[in-house]
Scaffold this motif. Structure first.
Motif, PDB file in Angstrom:
ATOM      1  N   LEU A 212      69.686   5.350  -1.845  1.00 45.61           N
ATOM      2  CA  LEU A 212      69.886   6.619  -2.872  1.00 45.61           C
ATOM      3  C   LEU A 212      70.007   7.821  -2.656  1.00 45.61           C
ATOM      4  O   LEU A 212      71.076   8.340  -1.201  1.00 45.61           O
ATOM      5  CB  LEU A 212      68.494   6.414  -2.118  1.00 45.61           C
ATOM      6  N   ASP A 213      69.330   8.495  -3.631  1.00 45.70           N
ATOM      7  CA  ASP A 213      70.191   9.547  -3.701  1.00 45.70           C
ATOM      8  C   ASP A 213      72.292  10.496  -4.005  1.00 45.70           C
ATOM      9  O   ASP A 213      71.978  10.992  -4.877  1.00 45.70           O
ATOM     10  CB  ASP A 213      69.928  11.466  -2.536  1.00 45.70           C
ATOM     11  N   VAL A 214      71.728  11.052  -2.794  1.00 53.80           N
ATOM     12  CA  VAL A 214      73.583  11.124  -3.193  1.00 53.80           C
ATOM     13  C   VAL A 214      73.915  12.013  -3.767  1.00 53.80           C
ATOM     14  O   VAL A 214      74.673  12.773  -4.999  1.00 53.80           O
ATOM     15  CB  VAL A 214      74.922  10.177  -3.408  1.00 53.80           C
ATOM     16  N   PRO A 215      73.552  13.361  -3.596  1.00 50.91           N
ATOM     17  CA  PRO A 215      73.517  15.182  -4.578  1.00 50.91           C
ATOM     18  C   PRO A 215      75.109  15.143  -3.992  1.00 50.91           C
ATOM     19  O   PRO A 215      75.420  14.486  -3.140  1.00 50.91           O
ATOM     20  CB  PRO A 215      73.223  15.360  -3.692  1.00 50.91           C
ATOM     21  N   THR A 216      75.554  16.256  -4.714  1.00 46.88           N
ATOM     22  CA  THR A 216      77.220  16.637  -4.607  1.00 46.88           C
ATOM     23  C   THR A 216      78.069  15.433  -6.188  1.00 46.88           C
ATOM     24  O   THR A 216      78.206  14.410  -5.518  1.00 46.88           O
ATOM     25  CB  THR A 216      77.600  16.663  -3.385  1.00 46.88           C
TER      26      THR A 216
ATOM     27  N   LYS B 124      56.099  22.404   2.998  1.00 48.19           N
ATOM     28  CA  LYS B 124      57.355  22.392   1.284  1.00 48.19           C
ATOM     29  C   LYS B 124      57.044  21.313   0.491  1.00 48.19           C
ATOM     30  O   LYS B 124      57.143  20.098   1.061  1.00 48.19           O
ATOM     31  CB  LYS B 124      59.219  22.265   1.500  1.00 48.19           C
ATOM     32  N   LYS B 125      56.460  22.116  -0.274  1.00 44.00           N
ATOM     33  CA  LYS B 125      56.733  20.879  -1.627  1.00 44.00           C
ATOM     34  C   LYS B 125      58.240  20.373  -2.720  1.00 44.00           C
ATOM     35  O   LYS B 125      59.040  20.565  -1.976  1.00 44.00           O
ATOM     36  CB  LYS B 125      56.508  21.620  -3.068  1.00 44.00           C
ATOM     37  N   PRO B 126      58.277  18.659  -3.232  1.00 43.87           N
ATOM     38  CA  PRO B 126      59.283  18.643  -3.772  1.00 43.87           C
ATOM     39  C   PRO B 126      59.727  18.605  -4.394  1.00 43.87           C
ATOM     40  O   PRO B 126      58.845  19.689  -4.991  1.00 43.87           O
ATOM     41  CB  PRO B 126      57.956  17.426  -3.668  1.00 43.87           C
ATOM     42  N   THR B 127      61.188  18.597  -4.214  1.00 40.67           N
ATOM     43  CA  THR B 127      62.293  18.835  -5.831  1.00 40.67           C
ATOM     44  C   THR B 127      62.017  17.620  -6.666  1.00 40.67           C
ATOM     45  O   THR B 127      61.895  16.903  -6.225  1.00 40.67           O
ATOM     46  CB  THR B 127      63.039  19.604  -6.066  1.00 40.67           C
ATOM     47  N   MET B 128      63.011  17.915  -7.563  1.00 36.82           N
ATOM     48  CA  MET B 128      62.770  17.249  -8.434  1.00 36.82           C
ATOM     49  C   MET B 128      63.538  15.707  -8.100  1.00 36.82           C
ATOM     50  O   MET B 128      63.690  14.878  -8.564  1.00 36.82           O
ATOM     51  CB  MET B 128      63.381  17.879 -10.491  1.00 36.82           C
ATOM     52  N   VAL B 129      64.825  16.050  -7.044  1.00 40.05           N
ATOM     53  CA  VAL B 129      65.540  15.489  -6.733  1.00 40.05           C
ATOM     54  C   VAL B 129      64.480  14.208  -5.418  1.00 40.05           C
ATOM     55  O   VAL B 129      65.406  12.969  -6.061  1.00 40.05           O
ATOM     56  CB  VAL B 129      66.871  16.124  -5.797  1.00 40.05           C
ATOM     57  N   GLN B 130      64.553  15.111  -5.010  1.00 39.41           N
ATOM     58  CA  GLN B 130      62.796  14.333  -3.902  1.00 39.41           C
ATOM     59  C   GLN B 130      62.205  13.815  -4.900  1.00 39.41           C
ATOM     60  O   GLN B 130      61.892  11.933  -3.929  1.00 39.41           O
ATOM     61  CB  GLN B 130      62.315  15.105  -2.592  1.00 39.41           C
ATOM     62  N   ALA B 131      61.546  13.983  -5.640  1.00 43.21           N
ATOM     63  CA  ALA B 131      61.108  12.964  -6.921  1.00 43.21           C
ATOM     64  C   ALA B 131      61.270  11.713  -7.123  1.00 43.21           C
ATOM     65  O   ALA B 131      60.696  11.021  -7.477  1.00 43.21           O
ATOM     66  CB  ALA B 131      60.087  14.162  -7.581  1.00 43.21           C
ATOM     67  N   GLY B 132      62.782  12.054  -7.609  1.00 42.06           N
ATOM     68  CA  GLY B 132      63.683  10.940  -8.531  1.00 42.06           C
ATOM     69  C   GLY B 132      63.497   9.837  -6.932  1.00 42.06           C
ATOM     70  O   GLY B 132      64.159   8.597  -7.754  1.00 42.06           O
ATOM     71  N   VAL B 133      64.181  10.364  -5.754  1.00 43.37           N
ATOM     72  CA  VAL B 133      64.112   8.847  -5.055  1.00 43.37           C
ATOM     73  C   VAL B 133      63.374   8.475  -4.730  1.00 43.37           C
ATOM     74  O   VAL B 133      63.173   7.042  -5.165  1.00 43.37           O
ATOM     75  CB  VAL B 133      64.698   9.639  -3.780  1.00 43.37           C
ATOM     76  N   TYR B 134      61.665   8.997  -4.749  1.00 43.92           N
ATOM     77  CA  TYR B 134      60.473   8.474  -4.991  1.00 43.92           C
ATOM     78  C   TYR B 134      60.341   6.916  -5.740  1.00 43.92           C
ATOM     79  O   TYR B 134      60.176   6.242  -6.258  1.00 43.92           O
ATOM     80  CB  TYR B 134      59.041   8.778  -4.498  1.00 43.92           C
ATOM     81  N   SER B 135      60.474   8.123  -7.205  1.00 42.49           N
ATOM     82  CA  SER B 135      60.711   7.036  -8.330  1.00 42.49           C
ATOM     83  C   SER B 135      61.769   5.916  -8.343  1.00 42.49           C
ATOM     84  O   SER B 135      61.408   5.044  -9.011  1.00 42.49           O
ATOM     85  CB  SER B 135      60.424   8.184  -9.572  1.00 42.49           C
ATOM     86  N   GLY B 136      62.354   6.170  -8.089  1.00 40.78           N
ATOM     87  CA  GLY B 136      63.819   5.121  -8.179  1.00 40.78           C
ATOM     88  C   GLY B 136      63.483   4.189  -7.293  1.00 40.78           C
ATOM     89  O   GLY B 136      63.811   2.833  -7.572  1.00 40.78           O
ATOM     90  N   MET B 137      62.886   4.472  -6.199  1.00 45.73           N
ATOM     91  CA  MET B 137      63.080   4.121  -5.222  1.00 45.73           C
ATOM     92  C   MET B 137      61.938   2.217  -5.276  1.00 45.73           C
ATOM     93  O   MET B 137      61.793   1.137  -5.764  1.00 45.73           O
ATOM     94  CB  MET B 137      62.548   4.102  -3.825  1.00 45.73           C
ATOM     95  N   LEU B 138      60.708   3.532  -6.266  1.00 46.59           N
ATOM     96  CA  LEU B 138      59.867   2.490  -6.192  1.00 46.59           C
ATOM     97  C   LEU B 138      59.743   1.834  -7.581  1.00 46.59           C
ATOM     98  O   LEU B 138      59.462  -0.125  -7.654  1.00 46.59           O
ATOM     99  CB  LEU B 138      58.031   3.236  -7.030  1.00 46.59           C
TER     100      LEU B 138
END
Lengths: 295, 401
Positions: B98-102, B298-312
């Protein structure tokens, strides 16, 4: 009027001035490194981290204690210098008699640890720091808009650089320092406290880095890696100027800022490498650097 | 090799005894991102927390699915990222990454995942090539891409009268892609690009480039860069009176954490595109509160929210497929509509593109903000069909024309 390689002169003057402004950071930082190397024979790889600490101390002063920029400009170098003195007394002193490489490794490791600690505490993306109210805005010079703050950076760093040069080259304290650099044993025999001199010199060099950090806080991103990004260039500046040469560090700092600024106009892609190209050329022709004396 | 693997076992041992399902499925998910550099705040440990929250909310254990989450630092280096991905797949039994920025690291992991026939759900990377010419049957690109950023910020600025552009472009693959995609949108909407300067990456002083942009008289200065480069250029643009002089800044990739770092006094008025903002509705606020508690406030960024949504969505697909076989799960992920409290309803397209609306935000003035993390006001919504590259224009070989 005339044009130089398709760049109008107005734009060129602007870039020359900007180059000098960036050069002032190189000058202060490389000056600190040169002072430390001159006396301690230590290549202080922690310098970038100490520059970063200067900026963070300024931020902490403002946000935790409500201390403004001007006081922080005095206070932060003192705080950072004090940590430098602690590092010298606790660590560097113990490896003074062994090869250079140990000092290099130790200071490099310290830099990584300090950066890691700040990253853990403050995160990696940085903290906001505003330009002090007195220096907001700027003046239109005709060929460019000069923010007051940038003007202040050049003036402040010139004053600090010249004062340091004067202190080392023209005063009695400076004479002791130079004597201790030349021959510590003999200087000690004349009743001068060389270990104290060494400690204070390291503290002073580090304080210069802290000072540059405060100067940088309002215009560059205040983040734990800010020093790591800059320090490589500063090392190149010191090498070009001649390791340990005070005047060399100052002159080279400003002139390389200038060269870099001009590269940003004529061939921006090379502006990150131009300093290293110059370093290679200088080392080929004068291995001891422009102002250095051959060993 | 410095492989920092933080093992985080999310094993609800007690609950696993629930005899609801005869068959147990164990999944090992790897969160691979930047944990120490430039992007550590916008992805990093926060993404791991988000993945863990997805497992909790899905009640995986009750459904007979055992999930273990591991994480590692790719240091934004493709070689480091590739080595970790291979070790995870070959030796550690990891099923999905999951995730992998850059973008450069993401493209490498995309390739390895395809070779090993596993699953990659990307949230952090920007390059639209992940669902374009580099698309793979094993990859889903979840949160955003350079095409959507260009559509959002680029399109909106041109419509608002910003019809001449000058780019400050980070001189590497990502910057070039972002400039390319944005320039295309600008021209398509009747604007023109008057110039661009390639800035060395990473950079500290952008004043020289900003003065060149100022001299170009372009109405909009497009910042095709990210992270520290963006922060420094915005900070210095304010200092040199660029915005006060009437030129507009377009931050083409700006994250919530960047705005936090700049402070509102500097960032105010900036227009940017994101797919998620924590203060959008009651559901996002509730989720963000839970997240912030676990993430040091710290509030979530869209990237972190995306990890949640993708995992779900992945877990739902595993449940539906009753297996963790990559092909079966990918088929279910593309077949089932997506639905979660953060991104609402959406879908995963045949090329691996996750479809959802994007939002155009403007950064608030200091006076409008109620406190830390209250930074955006919504300008407009960009429907998914407009935000992402249409399949008809796709370079992806998976799309049958």
């Amino acid at each position: 009027m005339f044009e130089l390689l398709g760049v109008p002169p107005q734009a060129l003057f602007g870039q020359v001035l900007l180059g000098l402004i960036n050069g002032s950071f190189y000058a202060i930082l490389s000056l600190g490194l040169a002072v430390i190397f001159g006396l301690l024979n230590i290549i202080n790889f922690t310098h970038g981290a100490q520059y970063m600490m200067g900026a963070f101390v300024a931020w902490m002063c403002l946000n935790y204690l409500g201390i403004n920029y001007w006081v922080a400009l005095l206070l932060a170098p003192l705080v950072v210098g004090a940590t430098g003195i602690a590092i010298e007394r606790l660590l560097l002193k113990r490896i003074a008699h062994v090869d250079h490489l140990y000092g290099l490794l130790l200071t490099f490791g310290l830099a990584l640890i300090i950066q890691g600690l700040f990253r853990n505490e403050f995160g990696s993306s940085g903290l906001p720091y505003q330009i002090p109210a007195e220096l907001r805005g700027g003046v239109n010079l005709g060929f460019m808009f000069l923010p007051w703050y940038r003007g202040w950076v050049v003036v402040a760093s010139l004053v600090v650089c010249l004062a340091t040069w004067f202190l080392i080259e023209k005063t009695r304290l400076g004479a002791y320092l130079r004597a201790a650099t030349e021959n510590p044993t003999l200087t000690q025999a004349f009743g001068i406290n060389v270990p104290l001199l060494v400690t204070l010199t390291y503290g002073f060099g580090v304080a210069l880095a802290g000072f540059a950090g405060v100067l940088a806080a309002p215009i560059y991103s205040v983040n734990p890696n800010m020093g790591a990004d800059l320090i490589i260039v500063v090392f190149a500046v010191v090498v070009i100027g001649g390791m340990g040469s005070i005047l060399g560090a100052i002159v080279t700092g400003f002139s390389l800022g200038l060269v870099e600024g001009l590269t940003k106009v004529f061939y921006p892609e090379a502006s990150a490498t131009v300093i290293f190209i110059i370093m290679v050329l200088v080392l080929l022709v004068r291995p001891a650097g422009l102002f250095g004396r051959a060993a | 090799m410095k492989l920092k693997t933080f093992l985080t076992t999310t094993a609800f041992a007690a609950l696993m005894a629930a005899p609801a399902l005869a068959q147990q499925i164990s999944i090992k998910a790897g969160v691979l991102n930047d944990r120490s550099g430039l992007y550590a705040d916008l992805s990093g440990e926060g993404s791991v927390i988000a993945a863990r929250m997805a497992v909790e909310d899905f009640k995986a254990a009750e459904k007979g699915i055992k999930v273990e989450i591991v994480s590692a630092d790719h240091q934004n280096k493709p070689d480091v990222g590739s080595t970790i991905a291979r070790t995870w797949y070959d030796q550690d039994g990891v099923d999905l990454i999951l995730d992998v920025p850059t973008s450069s690291v993401a493209l490498a992991v995309n390739q390895i995942t395809r070779e090993k026939n596993k699953i990659h759900i990307n949230s952090g990377a920007a390059s639209s090539d992940l669902t374009g010419k580099a698309c793979s049957p094993n990859t889903v690109h979840w949160t955003y891409d350079t095409y959507a950023l260009a559509q959002g910020t680029g399109g909106a600025m041109v419509k608002a009268g910003g019809d001449s552009w000058y780019f400050l472009t980070a001189d590497y693959a990502f910057g070039h892609a972002l400039e390319r995609d944005t320039a295309a949108i600008v021209t398509k909407n009747g604007g023109k690009v008057v110039g661009a300067v390639r800035t060395p990456f990473p950079g500290t002083d952008f004043s020289s480039f900003l003065l060149q942009a100022q001299a170009s008289k372009a109405k909009v200065i497009g910042l095709a860069n990210a992270g520290g480069d963006t922060i420094n250029s915005i900070k210095q643009a304010g200092e040199f009176g660029i915005v006060a002089g009437g030129q507009k800044l377009a931050g083409l990739l700006v994250f919530l954490t960047d705005v936090h770092s700049l402070g509102l006094a500097t960032a105010q008025g900036l227009v940017l595109t994101e797919s998620f903002y924590w203060d959008t509705n009651d559901q996002t606020r509730a989720w963000a509160d839970r997240f912030a508690k676990a993430n040091g406030g710290k509030k979530p960024t869209m990237v972190q929210a995306g990890v949640y949504s993708g995992m779900l969505h992945y877990l739902k697909a595993v449940e539906a497929a009753k297996s963790k076989d990559s092909a079966a799960v990918m088929a279910k992920m593309k077949e089932m509509p997506t639905d979660d409290p953060l991104f609402g309803k959406g879908s995963v397209r045949v090329d691996g593109r996750k479809m959802h609306d994007m939002y155009l935000f403007e950064v608030k003035k200091p006076a409008e903000s109620k406190g830390p993390w209250d930074y955006y006001k919504q300008v407009s919504v960009l429907p998914a069909a407009q935000a992402f590259r249409p399949l008809a224009e796709s370079e992806c070989p998976l799309v049958k024309k």
